[in-house]
Write a protein that holds these residues in place. Structure first.
Motif, short mmCIF file in Angstrom:
data_model
loop_
_atom_site.label_atom_id
_atom_site.label_comp_id
_atom_site.label_asym_id
_atom_site.label_seq_id
_atom_site.Cartn_x
_atom_site.Cartn_y
_atom_site.Cartn_z
N THR A 11 11.52 11.55 -4.07
CA THR A 11 10.38 12.15 -3.36
C THR A 11 9.73 11.17 -2.40
O THR A 11 9.24 11.56 -1.33
CB THR A 11 9.33 12.64 -4.38
N LEU A 12 9.75 9.89 -2.72
CA LEU A 12 9.11 8.87 -1.88
C LEU A 12 9.65 8.85 -0.45
O LEU A 12 8.88 8.57 0.48
CB LEU A 12 9.27 7.49 -2.52
N PRO A 13 10.93 9.13 -0.20
CA PRO A 13 11.40 9.13 1.19
C PRO A 13 10.68 10.09 2.11
O PRO A 13 10.74 9.94 3.34
CB PRO A 13 12.89 9.51 1.05
N VAL A 14 9.98 11.08 1.56
CA VAL A 14 9.19 11.96 2.41
C VAL A 14 8.17 11.15 3.22
O VAL A 14 8.01 11.34 4.43
CB VAL A 14 8.49 13.04 1.56
N LEU A 15 7.49 10.24 2.54
CA LEU A 15 6.51 9.39 3.23
C LEU A 15 7.18 8.31 4.06
O LEU A 15 6.60 7.86 5.05
CB LEU A 15 5.56 8.76 2.21
N LEU A 16 8.36 7.88 3.68
CA LEU A 16 9.07 6.91 4.49
C LEU A 16 9.45 7.50 5.85
O LEU A 16 9.43 6.81 6.87
CB LEU A 16 10.34 6.45 3.78
N CYS A 17 9.79 8.78 5.85
CA CYS A 17 10.27 9.42 7.07
C CYS A 17 9.17 10.12 7.85
O CYS A 17 9.31 10.33 9.06
CB CYS A 17 11.36 10.44 6.72
N PRO A 240 16.63 -1.06 -12.95
CA PRO A 240 16.22 0.22 -12.35
C PRO A 240 14.73 0.29 -12.09
O PRO A 240 14.30 0.80 -11.04
CB PRO A 240 16.66 1.25 -13.40
N ALA A 241 13.92 -0.23 -13.03
CA ALA A 241 12.47 -0.21 -12.82
C ALA A 241 12.08 -1.09 -11.64
O ALA A 241 11.19 -0.73 -10.85
CB ALA A 241 11.76 -0.68 -14.09
N LEU A 242 12.76 -2.23 -11.49
CA LEU A 242 12.47 -3.11 -10.36
C LEU A 242 12.83 -2.42 -9.05
O LEU A 242 12.07 -2.50 -8.06
CB LEU A 242 13.27 -4.40 -10.51
N ALA A 243 13.97 -1.74 -9.03
CA ALA A 243 14.38 -1.03 -7.81
C ALA A 243 13.37 0.04 -7.44
O ALA A 243 13.02 0.22 -6.27
CB ALA A 243 15.76 -0.42 -8.02
N LEU A 244 12.88 0.77 -8.45
CA LEU A 244 11.87 1.80 -8.19
C LEU A 244 10.58 1.18 -7.67
O LEU A 244 9.96 1.71 -6.73
CB LEU A 244 11.60 2.61 -9.46
N CYS A 245 10.18 0.07 -8.23
CA CYS A 245 8.96 -0.62 -7.77
C CYS A 245 9.10 -1.07 -6.32
O CYS A 245 8.16 -0.96 -5.53
CB CYS A 245 8.65 -1.81 -8.67
N LEU A 246 10.28 -1.58 -5.97
CA LEU A 246 10.51 -2.00 -4.59
C LEU A 246 10.43 -0.80 -3.64
O LEU A 246 9.87 -0.91 -2.53
CB LEU A 246 11.86 -2.68 -4.47
N LEU A 247 10.96 0.34 -4.08
CA LEU A 247 10.89 1.54 -3.26
C LEU A 247 9.44 2.00 -3.10
O LEU A 247 9.03 2.42 -2.00
CB LEU A 247 11.73 2.65 -3.89
N VAL A 248 8.66 1.90 -4.17
CA VAL A 248 7.25 2.27 -4.11
C VAL A 248 6.50 1.35 -3.14
O VAL A 248 5.70 1.81 -2.30
CB VAL A 248 6.61 2.21 -5.51
N VAL A 249 6.76 0.05 -3.22
CA VAL A 249 6.10 -0.90 -2.33
C VAL A 249 6.48 -0.65 -0.88
O VAL A 249 5.63 -0.66 0.03
CB VAL A 249 6.45 -2.35 -2.74
N TRP A 250 7.76 -0.42 -0.65
CA TRP A 250 8.24 -0.11 0.70
C TRP A 250 7.53 1.13 1.26
O TRP A 250 7.05 1.13 2.40
CB TRP A 250 9.75 0.10 0.65
N THR A 251 7.44 2.16 0.45
CA THR A 251 6.77 3.39 0.88
C THR A 251 5.29 3.15 1.12
O THR A 251 4.72 3.65 2.11
CB THR A 251 6.95 4.49 -0.18
N ALA A 252 4.65 2.38 0.24
CA ALA A 252 3.22 2.11 0.39
C ALA A 252 2.92 1.37 1.68
O ALA A 252 1.96 1.69 2.40
CB ALA A 252 2.71 1.32 -0.82
#
Length: 449
Positions: A11-17, A240-252
């Motif tokens: 779902t996070l890619p919505v805000l990325l794009c 996996p949790a680290l990867a998700l956190c990185l995706l969250v930070v990137w999106t933020a």
């Protein structure tokens, strides 16, 4: 349809794009569209969404922003046909789809019935897709963009092609993506033949998140296969949790850059500060003047000012003639006025932003016809009975002592010119002492002339 952490990741890619702050309602509609379409019309492993909640979500999506349903309609139809053909109980599936559509229409009926009814009875004209900006010239092949997001989307393209018949999400996402691209091609053909874009420039807002979500799913599905192939015996439990956190930070960070006042600096720098004096839509929330011409303290301190439309002076002049409770139909050179007064506008200043049912070209033609009437008495009578009702208040730009103008924006139509002589002092009260060279002509109540 997916475990919680993975659902968040796709779902996070919505805000990325797509992170325009002024389009928050579209962001919400986009975030809901893909999972709703797959869960409603596909056959996900965890079971299909029941027709009642599916219809409720569909109806609310229509009211919120039905654009993504239109952009993805071809994909939805293809997915529905494919699911129907593979279904063991085709009649039950058809019943599910029909009931979903019916509930959606009922939920959205308070909006659709007046909208469609007005267009049918009074006529309408699609004009918002005549606007040729907004990235219409940009390539829809987002996965070729040399960026981290472009790489993720390229992985998504590869994953959709490779896993299309191998995993549950492969074919539905592929059909929705291909359907969005097909809509883009239809829009391109329409633009070439008629000048109407079908808003094709907005389809990347749907395509990008789908490709990025497919990229996330491809990585999640492929990583264990790669690990086994290279005999990786153990993977850190927290990876996996680290990867998700990185995706969250990137999106933020991406959303922060887009939503904070100012604007990200162009270029490919790793760190692009969003807070600056460069104007963006978030800046407008601070830089837009208040009705009395003052500014909020932050804008005043930093000297970030947009031009002032004299709302309070205009309101005071109009109410001095018509009274505080009046709601006159108003022709205005700027639409800021209608943010603060409950007056009907006769025509939108920007054709590209006008509603379909306002029939903007016909309203402009009525105004153009009106502007050519030179006799004051005839002008008074005609302005009270145009094809779309009266014009009670004229707010025009005083271009010269004998020339008052109204200029449309984003429209291939000329400026309309009025003259002081058209406004009889027996029928209109005219105010010429407003800031910005504005002039206001207010129709006097009957019996005053």
């Amino acid at each position: 349809m997916l475990p919680g952490p993975l659902a968040l990741a796709v779902t996070l890619p919505v805000l990325l794009c797509f992170s325009l702050p002024e389009k928050a309602y579209e962001i919400l509609a986009l975030a809901v569209f893909v999972p709703w379409a797959i869960a409603t019309f596909g056959d996900p492993p965890r079971g299909r969404l029941h027709w009642l909640p599916a219809g409720l979500i569909g109806g609310l999506s229509i009211v919120l922003s039905w654009a993504f349903i239109i952009y993805g309609a071809l994909g939805i139809v293809a997915l529905a046909v494919l699911t129907w053909r593979a279904s063991q109980d085709r009649a039950r599936y058809v019943r599910h789809v029909v009931l979903t559509v019916i509930v959606s229409l009922v939920v959205a009926s308070w909006y659709l019935v007046p909208y469609l009814g007005w267009g049918f009875l009074h006529g309408s004209k699609q004009v918002d897709d005549l606007f040729q900006g907004g990235g219409i010239q940009d390539s829809p092949l987002l996965f070729l963009t040399p960026s981290l997001l472009g790489v993720l989307e390229l992985i998504g393209v590869i994953g959709l092609l490779w896993y299309r018949g191998r995993v549950s999400w492969g074919m539905p996402l592929l059909l929705l993506t291909v359907g969005a691209y097909a809509y883009w091609l239809l829009g391109l053909a329409s633009f070439s033949l008629t000048g109407h874009t079908l808003l094709l420039q907005d389809t990347p807002r749907l395509i990008g998140p789908m490709l990025a979500a497919a990229g996330v799913l491809t990585i999640v599905h492929t990583a264990p296969i790669v690990a086994r192939r290279f005999s990786v015996r153990s993977v850190p439990a927290g990876l996996p949790a680290l990867a998700l956190c990185l995706l969250v930070v990137w999106t933020a960070i991406t959303a922060w850059q887009g939503w904070m006042p100012g604007g990200p600096t162009p270029g490919g720098g790793l760190y692009q500060p969003a807070v600056s004096t460069a104007w963006n839509e978030s800046t407008a929330a601070f830089a837009t003047p208040l009705p009395d011409g003052s500014y909020v303290p932050v804008a005043a301190e930093r000297g970030i000012h947009d031009a002032w439309f004299p709302t309070d002076p205009v309101k005071n002049d109009v109410t001095s003639v018509l009274g505080a409770s009046a709601t006159p139909v108003t022709l205005s050179t700027a639409e800021e006025l209608f943010t603060y007064v409950n007056w009907p506008g006769y025509i939108g200043v920007s054709m590209g932003a006008a509603g379909t049912n306002t029939d903007w070209p016909a309203r402009y033609a009525a105004l153009q016809k009106l502007s050519r009437i030179t006799d004051p008495a005839a002008f008074t009578a005609a302005s009270a009975r145009t094809a779309f009702g009266p014009v009670d208040v004229f707010i025009l730009q005083r271009s010269s002592p004998t020339r008052w103008t109204w200029q449309p924006i984003d429209a291939p139509y000329p400026v309309l010119t009025f003259t002081p002589a058209q406004f009889s002092p027996h029928a209109f009260t005219v105010f010429t002492n407003l800031p910005g060279n504005l002039v206001v002509a207010v129709r006097q109540p009957q019996g005053n002339g």
